[in-house]
Design an enzyme around this catalytic site. Structure first.
Site, PDB file in Angstrom:
ATOM      1  N   GLN A 148       0.747  -0.992  -0.229  1.00  0.00           N
ATOM      2  CA  GLN A 148       0.328   0.034   0.086  1.00  0.00           C
ATOM      3  C   GLN A 148       0.571   1.271  -0.057  1.00  0.00           C
ATOM      4  OE1 GLN A 148      -2.236   2.309   3.663  1.00  0.00           O
ATOM      5  NE2 GLN A 148      -3.232   0.592   3.012  1.00  0.00           N
ATOM      6  N   HIS A 150       1.243   5.699   0.615  1.00  0.00           N
ATOM      7  CA  HIS A 150       0.850   6.542   1.044  1.00  0.00           C
ATOM      8  C   HIS A 150       0.461   8.037  -0.336  1.00  0.00           C
ATOM      9  CE1 HIS A 150       1.423   6.554   5.330  1.00  0.00           C
ATOM     10  NE2 HIS A 150       0.082   5.641   5.085  1.00  0.00           N
ATOM     11  N   GLU A 177      -3.349   5.763  -0.643  1.00  0.00           N
ATOM     12  CA  GLU A 177      -4.170   6.068   0.548  1.00  0.00           C
ATOM     13  C   GLU A 177      -3.338   7.472   0.784  1.00  0.00           C
ATOM     14  OE1 GLU A 177      -2.780   5.074   4.777  1.00  0.00           O
ATOM     15  OE2 GLU A 177      -4.455   5.749   5.703  1.00  0.00           O
ATOM     16  N   GLU A 228      -9.646   2.515   5.801  1.00  0.00           N
ATOM     17  CA  GLU A 228      -8.781   1.981   7.001  1.00  0.00           C
ATOM     18  C   GLU A 228      -8.778   1.915   8.203  1.00  0.00           C
ATOM     19  OE1 GLU A 228      -4.280   0.407   5.450  1.00  0.00           O
ATOM     20  OE2 GLU A 228      -4.612   1.978   5.660  1.00  0.00           O
ATOM     21  N   GLN A 303      -5.769  -3.476   9.354  1.00  0.00           N
ATOM     22  CA  GLN A 303      -3.881  -2.738  10.488  1.00  0.00           C
ATOM     23  C   GLN A 303      -2.892  -2.779  11.387  1.00  0.00           C
ATOM     24  OE1 GLN A 303      -2.004   1.946   8.340  1.00  0.00           O
ATOM     25  NE2 GLN A 303      -4.117   1.608   9.146  1.00  0.00           N
ATOM     26  N   ASP A 342       5.142   2.313   8.260  1.00  0.00           N
ATOM     27  CA  ASP A 342       4.527   3.032   7.392  1.00  0.00           C
ATOM     28  C   ASP A 342       5.069   4.711   8.310  1.00  0.00           C
ATOM     29  OD1 ASP A 342       1.375   3.999   8.741  1.00  0.00           O
ATOM     30  OD2 ASP A 342       3.131   2.707   9.745  1.00  0.00           O
ATOM     31  N   SER A 369       1.901  -0.723   4.942  1.00  0.00           N
ATOM     32  CA  SER A 369       0.152  -0.131   5.594  1.00  0.00           C
ATOM     33  C   SER A 369       0.358   1.114   4.764  1.00  0.00           C
ATOM     34  CB  SER A 369      -0.960   0.209   6.804  1.00  0.00           C
ATOM     35  OG  SER A 369       0.246   0.202   7.729  1.00  0.00           O
TER      36      SER A 369
END
Lengths: 750, 136
Positions: A148, A150, A177, A228, A303, A342, A369
Site C-alpha cells: 500500500q 501513501h 491512501e 481503513e 492495519q 509506515d 500499510s
C-alpha cells in the site's frame, strides 16, 4: 603519588554518540505505565469458563466485572464451538503448529479463534522472531503479498496528487491512501488519487483517511473504494476517548459493507499507553484484545504493527519482536493484515530496514500499510519511514532475495507518461465539474515534480469552496466519469466506472481482496495461502521473477568493459618468438589481450601510455626494457614468472591488460614477488613510471623504496564485476603459444 | 484453489446480479451512463448480493465476517442520512437507554433489520452497565 591521568573522552564513543541510532529514544520497561511490550505482571492469565453457552469468565475476569471489550469478545469474538477445546491445547503446542509445515493454516486459525487474548499472547511467548516469520508466511490469508502507498503533498495540489497516484499504481501498489492537511480538502484529495491511480492502472483501491462519518460520506459518493482508519483500542477508557465502542465500530463496518465498500480496522501496540489508559497491561496483550474485537466485529482485516505509535514499542526491549507478533496474531485470526512500516520508526536506516525484514521476508497482505510514494517532507501522515527516494533500494532488495515485496521496477519514460496522463485527466475533471482551473503550467510541473516544492501555488480558498460544494451537493463519481469520457479519457473513465461497478458484486469485501489490472478480484477466497513448506505457497518464479529481476540498472555484462576496448594499439606489433636476454635489461610481460582485445586499463589508461610510463621509468635508471606478450597464461604471477626466467637481469615486470602489475625476480615462486600492485584502479601513470624505476633499481642492486599506492576500500565493491569481466576477456585468449616479442614504436623522452 | 465455488460472484453469476434499484449490474457501462440511463442510486448493492457473500464467507470459514454481511444486508434498506445518524447514536455518550431502544425498534420495524436491532439492544445493555450512555 597522585596519578595525573585525566579522564579523557573516547574518540570512538564520541563518534558513536553522534550516530543516527543514538538519536532514537530508549527506555527501561515500566509496566505500571503500560510501558512494556509483553509479559507485564498486570497481564491476566488465560482462562475461559462457559455456563449455559455463555462466557462467564474471560482471562480471570468474571462477567460482572467485564468491560466493553470483554463483553464484546465474550459474546461476538470467540468461536464458542471450539473455545473450550482450544483453551485446553497447551500454548506451546499451538506455537509448534505455526512452524509445522504439516499443519494446515485453517487448523491453526480455527484454534486461534477459540483463544482468549491472554492465551494468544501466551502462544507468542514460545516463539522467537524467526519462528514468527515462518508462522506469518504460513498464516497470511492471501497467497500473494501486496503493498500500500501513501500519496499526499503539503500543498494538497490535485495535479501532483494525481500524478503521484498514477506513478504509485504503475510501480505496483495495490492500494493508495491519501489524507488531508485541511479537513475540507477531503473530497478533492480523494478525487485526485482516485483519478490518478486508475490512470496508472485499473483496479487500484483508494482511500482518504479522515474522520469516520466524513469517510462514509466520501464512500457513498464513490470517491473512495475502501476505508481503513476504523480505529479500535485495547482498553475501555482508551476506546471511549477514541469516541467509539466495539458496537459502534462494528455497526460502521456493516454500514460500509451495506454500500458495497471494503473496510479494515486499525489497531496497533502502544496506543493505549500513549493515551494514558493502558491499565498496567502489556502492549501486546492489549493489542490481542483489539484483534479479537476486530475479528468479532466482522472486519475482514486490520492495519496493525503499531502504526503511528511505532517509536513507543521500539523504545522498549523486544519491541520489534512484539510488533511482528501482532501481525502474526492478526493473521492467525483469519484477518487481512496491512503490516505497518509506515510511520517513521527510527532515525537509523539500518534499524528501520532490519525491522522491515520481519514482514518483507515472510510477506504479508500489505507489507507496508503506507509506503510513502512521495518524499517524506510531503507525507501528511507524519510518516515516510521509507519514501519515494528509497524506491530503487526496495526493488533491489526484492531482486537480491528473490522476494515479492509487492512492487515492480519501472522506467522513467513510462512513469512520465502516466504522470502526464493523470495530471491532464484531473485537469479535465476540474474543468468539466466547474472547479477552479488547473493550468497547463501546473500540469507540466506535476509531470516532472518530485515534491510540492516543485509545484506552483494554487488558490486554496477557491479550491476549498469547490470542495465544500462538491461534498454537500449531489455530484458523485458518475459525474466525474462522464466528464472524463466526454474529454476523451476513455480508459480512465472505464476504470473508474468499473471500480465502482465492482462494489455491486461484493466480491472485494471478502478477506484480503485486491484487484489485478483486469479487475479480477484476488482474495483469501480464490487465492488462499496454501504454504506448506519448501516448494509450496507463493514462490517467486516465472514472469513475476523476470519482472523483479529486470531493474533498469541491470546492464549487459559486456557493456561494462566497453570503455576498455577500442581499435588495436597501432604502435604495438608482434615480432616473433621472444628470446631470452642477457645483461642489464628489464622484461615487461603483458597479458594475452594487451593492446588488442583490450586497449585500456580498468580505470581508462591507454595501454600504450602505461607501457610508455613503465619504459620511461626503466630508462631513467639507464636500463633497457624489452616488451613480451605472454599467451600461455592470463595469471599475473605466472606470466611474470615466465618473464623473469627470460630476463637478462632476472628482474621482470608483469602487467595484466586491466592494469594489475607486479615486479618479479627469477628464483622466486610465482605467488611470491618483489612488489605487487593488486589494486589496478588505484594505479596511475606516475605509479607505473615508479614501477619501472624500482624494477631497474632492483636489477642494479640499488636501494629501493617500494612504490606507495593508496588503499581504496571501495574499489572492490565498485569494480569487482568489471574486474571479473576484464579478466575473463583476457583469459579467453589463453592458448598454447610461446611468448612473443612486442615491438613498441616509441622512444622515451629523456 | 478456491474456498467457495460461487466466488467470485461477478464472474459466475454476474449476468444476473442486480443493484438495489433492480438495475442489471452488467448494464452499468459507459454507453448507458453517457445516455443518461444510470444514476447514483444504481450504484447501491442489493441485499441479496450481500447475503450471497455471507454464504461464501461461511463456506470459507469466516463466520464473523458473514455476520457482518448479514447486518449489512439489512442496512441496505436504510437511507444514507439515517445510516449516518444511527452510527452516531451508537458512539459513547450520545444516546440514552431510551434512545437506543427506539433505535432498535426503528431498525426492526422500520427497516426489517432484526439482527441489527438485536445488536443495538445488546449494545444498550452493555453501555448501561459500563456507564457510557448519555447522561441527561
Amino acid at each position: 603519588m597522585i596519578s595525573c591521568m585525566k579522564d579523557q573522552a573516547s574518540r570512538r564513543f564520541k563518534i558513536l554518540a553522534g550516530r543516527d541510532v543514538n538519536k532514537d529514544t530508549f527506555i527501561q520497561p515500566w509496566p505500571e505505565a503500560g510501558l512494556s511490550v509483553v509479559d507485564s505482571p498486570y497481564d491476566p492469565k488465560p482462562s475461559l469458563k462457559l455456563k449455559d453457552g455463555q462466557v462467564v469468565e474471560l482471562d480471570n475476569r468474571l462477567r460482572q466485572d467485564f468491560d466493553i471489550l470483554d463483553f464484546f469478545i465474550a459474546d461476538h469474538s470467540l468461536d464458542l464451538s471450539v473455545a473450550e477445546q482450544a483453551m485446553s491445547v497447551p500454548a506451546q503446542d499451538i506455537a509448534r503448529m505455526l512452524v509445522d509445515i504439516h499443519v494446515p493454516r485453517q487448523e491453526v486459525q480455527q484454534i486461534a479463534c477459540g483463544c482468549t487474548p491472554a492465551k494468544l499472547v501466551e502462544i507468542i511467548r514460545y516463539l522467537n522472531v524467526l519462528e514468527m516469520m515462518i508462522g506469518l508466511a504460513k498464516m497470511r490469508v492471501r497467497k500473494t503479498p501486496a503493498n500500500q502507498a501513501h500519496v499526499t503533498n503539503f500543498r494538497e495540489h490535485p495535479a501532483l496528487l494525481a500524478a503521484d497516484a498514477a506513478e504509485a499504481a504503475l510501480r505496483g501498489f495495490a492500494e493508495v491512501e491519501t489524507t488531508v492537511r485541511v479537513a475540507r480538502s477531503a473530497p478533492l484529495n480523494a478525487l485526485a488519487v482516485l483519478v490518478g491511480s486508475q490512470t496508472g492502472r485499473g483496479g487500484v483501491l483508494t482511500q482518504c483517511a479522515v474522520e469516520e462519518s466524513l469517510g462514509l460520506k466520501l464512500a457513498i459518493k464513490g470517491l473512495i473504494s475502501y476505508a481503513e482508519t476504523l480505529s479500535v483500542y485495547g482498553t475501555e477508557r482508551s476506546f471511549v476517548d477514541g469516541d467509539d465502542t466495539p458496537w459502534s465500530k462494528a455497526f460502521l463496518a456493516a454500514a460500509y459493507a451495506s454500500r458495497g465498500v471494503k473496510i479494515r480496522f486499525t489497531s496497533g501496540t502502544g496506543s493505549e499507553a500513549l493515551m494514558g489508559h493502558a491499565e498496567g497491561c502489556s502492549m501486546l496483550y492489549l493489542e490481542a484484545r483489539c484483534l479479537l474485537v476486530t475479528h468479532g466485529a466482522g472486519s475482514q482485516g486490520v492495519q496493525n504493527g503499531s502504526i503511528s505509535c511505532i517509536a513507543l514499542p521500539e523504545s522498549l526491549p523486544g519491541g520489534v519482536r512484539a510488533v511482528l507478533a501482532e501481525n502474526l496474531l492478526a493473521s492467525m485470526l483469519g484477518l487481512e493484515v496491512a503490516s505497518g512500516n509506515d510511520a517513521n520508526a527510527s532515525h537509523s536506516y539500518i534499524r528501520k530496514t532490519a525491522k522491515l525484514m520481519l514482514q518483507f521476508i515472510p510477506g504479508t497482505d500489505f507489507i507496508f500499510s503506507g509506503y510513502s510514494a512521495v518524499p517524506r517532507r510531503d507525507n501528511l501522515f507524519g510518516g515516510g519511514n521509507f519514501d519515494a527516494e528509497d524506491f530503487d533500494d526496495y526493488t533491489v532488495l526484492q531482486r537480491d532475495m528473490q522476494i515479492d515485496g509487492g512492487l515492480r521496477p519501472v522506467d522513467e519514460n513510462g512513469v512520465l507518461a502516466v504522470r502526464r496522463e493523470a495530471a491532464c485527466a484531473i485537469q479535465a475533471v476540474y474543468s468539466g465539474l466547474g472547479f477552479p482551473k488547473i493550468s497547463q503550467a501546473e500540469v507540466e510541473a506535476a509531470v516532472y515534480a518530485h515534491s510540492s516544492d516543485d509545484m506552483p501555488e494554487r488558490d486554496s480558498v477557491t479550491d476549498l469552496a469547490a470542495a465544500d460544494r462538491f461534498l454537500s451537493g449531489t455530484q458523485t463519481v458518475l459525474d466525474v466519469v462522464k466528464v472524463l469520457e466526454a474529454a476523451g479519457y476513455h480508459k480512465i473513465a472505464s476504470n473508474l466506472i468499473e471500480i465502482n461497478r465492482q462494489r455491486l458484486f461484493g466480491d472485494y469485501l471478502q478477506p484480503a481482496a485486491i484487484f489485478d489490472p483486469g479487475f479480477h478480484v484476488n482474495s483469501a477466497i480464490n487465492n488462499p495461502n496454501d504454504y506448506a513448506g519448501p516448494g509450496s505457497g507463493d514462490r517467486v518464479v516465472g514472469s513475476r521473477w523476470d519482472e523483479i529481476q529486470a531493474i533498469p540498472q541491470a546492464r549487459l555484462p559486456l557493456d561494462i568493459i566497453q570503455d576498455c576496448q577500442g581499435p588495436s594499439c597501432s604502435n604495438l606489433t608482434e615480432a616473433g618468438e621472444f628470446q631470452p636476454g642477457s645483461g642489464q635489461e628489464i622484461v615487461v610481460a603483458v597479458g594475452p589481450a594487451f593492446g588488442t582485445n583490450l586497449t585500456r586499463t580498468i580505470n581508462g589508461l591507454d595501454h600504450e601510455a602505461v607501457l610508455a610510463a613503465i619504459l620511461t621509468g626503466i630508462a631513467r635508471q639507464g636500463l633497457i626494457g624489452r616488451v613480451m606478450k605472454v599467451y600461455s597464461t592470463s595469471d599475473l604471477g605466472q606470466l611474470s614468472h615466465i618473464a623473469a626466467q627470460l630476463s637478462g637481469s632476472g628482474i621482470a615486470i608483469g602487467l595484466q591488460s586491466r592494469g594489475t602489475a607486479i615486479i618479479q625476480r627469477r628464483g622466486l615462486a610465482p605467488l611470491s614477488n618483489l612488489e605487487l600492485f593488486p589494486q589496478s584502479p588505484s594505479l596511475n601513470l606516475e605509479i607505473y613510471e615508479a614501477i619501472g624505476r624500482n624494477a631497474a633499481c632492483y636489477a642494479l642492486g640499488q636501494p629501493v623504496k617500494p612504490v606507495a599506492v593508496k588503499v581504496d576500500n571501495n574499489a572492490r565493491l565498485r569494480l569487482i564485476v568489471k574486474t571479473a569481466l576484464l579478466h575473463r576477456c583476457e583469459t579467453e585468449l589463453v592458448q598454447v603459444k610461446p611468448p612473443q616479442t612486442l615491438r613498441f614504436n616509441w622512444e622515451p623522452d629523456i | 484453489m478456491n474456498l467457495s465455488p460461487r466466488y467470485p460472484l461477478g464472474k459466475h453469476e454476474g449476468k444476473h446480479i442486480v443493484t438495489a434499484s433492480q438495475y442489471l449490474v452488467d448494464s452499468i457501462n459507459l454507453p448507458n451512463l453517457m445516455s443518461g440511463q444510470i444514476s447514483p442510486e444504481d450504484l447501491q448493492i442489493h441485499a441479496a448480493t450481500l447475503l450471497a457473500q455471507a454464504e461464501i464467507a461461511q463456506q470459507a470459514g469466516f463466520d464473523s465476517l458473514a455476520e457482518n454481511f448479514f447486518r449489512a444486508a439489512e442496512l441496505t434498506r436504510v437511507p444514507n442520512s439515517v445510516l449516518l445518524a444511527m452510527y452516531e447514536a451508537l458512539r459513547p455518550g450520545r444516546s440514552t437507554q431510551d434512545d437506543l431502544s427506539a433505535l432498535a425498534i426503528q431498525l426492526e420495524n422500520g427497516f426489517n433489520a432484526p439482527r441489527c436491532a438485536a445488536f443495538v439492544r445488546q449494545a444498550a445493555d452493555v453501555y448501561q452497565l459500563r456507564g457510557i450512555l448519555h447522561s441527561d
